[in-house]
Scaffold this motif. Structure first.
Motif, PDB file in Angstrom:
ATOM      1  N   GLY A  69       8.440   4.103 -10.588  1.00 13.60           N
ATOM      2  CA  GLY A  69       8.800   2.914  -9.823  1.00 13.60           C
ATOM      3  C   GLY A  69       8.558   1.597 -10.535  1.00 13.60           C
ATOM      4  O   GLY A  69       9.066   0.565 -10.125  1.00 13.60           O
ATOM      5  N   GLY A  70       7.752   1.605 -11.589  1.00 13.06           N
ATOM      6  CA  GLY A  70       7.531   0.392 -12.367  1.00 13.06           C
ATOM      7  C   GLY A  70       6.739  -0.694 -11.668  1.00 13.06           C
ATOM      8  O   GLY A  70       6.762  -1.851 -12.069  1.00 13.06           O
ATOM      9  N   GLU A  71       5.993  -0.342 -10.618  1.00 15.70           N
ATOM     10  CA  GLU A  71       5.235  -1.355  -9.887  1.00 15.70           C
ATOM     11  C   GLU A  71       3.974  -1.767 -10.624  1.00 15.70           C
ATOM     12  O   GLU A  71       3.414  -0.991 -11.394  1.00 15.70           O
ATOM     13  N   ALA A  72       3.544  -2.985 -10.333  1.00 15.75           N
ATOM     14  CA  ALA A  72       2.257  -3.491 -10.788  1.00 15.75           C
ATOM     15  C   ALA A  72       1.466  -3.868  -9.542  1.00 15.75           C
ATOM     16  O   ALA A  72       2.023  -4.435  -8.592  1.00 15.75           O
ATOM     17  N   VAL A  73       0.165  -3.539  -9.528  1.00 14.85           N
ATOM     18  CA  VAL A  73      -0.686  -3.795  -8.370  1.00 14.85           C
ATOM     19  C   VAL A  73      -1.967  -4.478  -8.842  1.00 14.85           C
ATOM     20  O   VAL A  73      -2.595  -4.043  -9.798  1.00 14.85           O
ATOM     21  N   LEU A  74      -2.341  -5.544  -8.141  1.00 15.25           N
ATOM     22  CA  LEU A  74      -3.629  -6.207  -8.325  1.00 15.25           C
ATOM     23  C   LEU A  74      -4.330  -6.142  -6.977  1.00 15.25           C
ATOM     24  O   LEU A  74      -3.788  -6.602  -5.970  1.00 15.25           O
ATOM     25  N   ARG A  75      -5.521  -5.544  -6.939  1.00 19.34           N
ATOM     26  CA  ARG A  75      -6.215  -5.349  -5.678  1.00 19.34           C
ATOM     27  C   ARG A  75      -7.693  -5.675  -5.831  1.00 19.34           C
ATOM     28  O   ARG A  75      -8.307  -5.319  -6.834  1.00 19.34           O
TER      29      ARG A  75
END
Length: 139
Positions: A69-75
């Motif tokens: 999916g190529g997502e980037a996540v900052l959490r």
């Protein structure tokens, strides 16, 4: 080798505090607890990124890019690691979502996931208020 151009190659790196407790995890196929919303639950959740841990080992934050999916996540999480209090998900095809949440489950979400901006507020009782272009504002 003392060359200033030396490059270290590794699949991961764990940095521990003076007690030996892991505090930072950096690597390919990083911590599996960060999961973006995927179109299909059977897709692999392989990711690469950086995980921050508290002094008790609880996960406090994560930055990752996902293979599927190529997502980037900052959490960022609360002190116990149980609540995501700040989260940004960027998807190359679906836009971005910003979520800010309190431990009592109240919060707000700003998203462009559906192709237009939306703002959602959630009260502690679970009641939600949406704000969309062309719609009446939340009370």
């Amino acid at each position: 080798m003392d060359s200033p151009h030396r490059v270290l190659h590794a699949r991961g790196l764990v940095i521990a505090d003076h007690h030996g407790q892991p505090r930072v995890v950096l690597g390919a196929h990083a911590a599996k607890s960060t999961r973006p919303q995927m179109p299909s639950p059977d897709q692999a959740l392989s990711s690469s990124g950086l995980t921050l841990l508290g002094p008790d080992g609880a996960e406090r934050g994560h930055y990752a890019t996902f293979d599927a999916g190529g997502e980037a996540v900052l959490r960022l999480d609360d002190a116990s690691g149980a609540t995501e209090v700040f989260k940004v998900v960027a998807n190359p095809d679906r836009g971005a979502t910003l979520t800010v949440k309190h431990q009592n489950n109240t919060g707000a979400m700003l998203t462009s996931w559906q192709g237009s901006p939306e703002l959602l507020f959630v009260e502690d009782g679970g009641r939600a208020f949406f704000v969309r272009p062309g719609a009446a504002a939340a009370p």
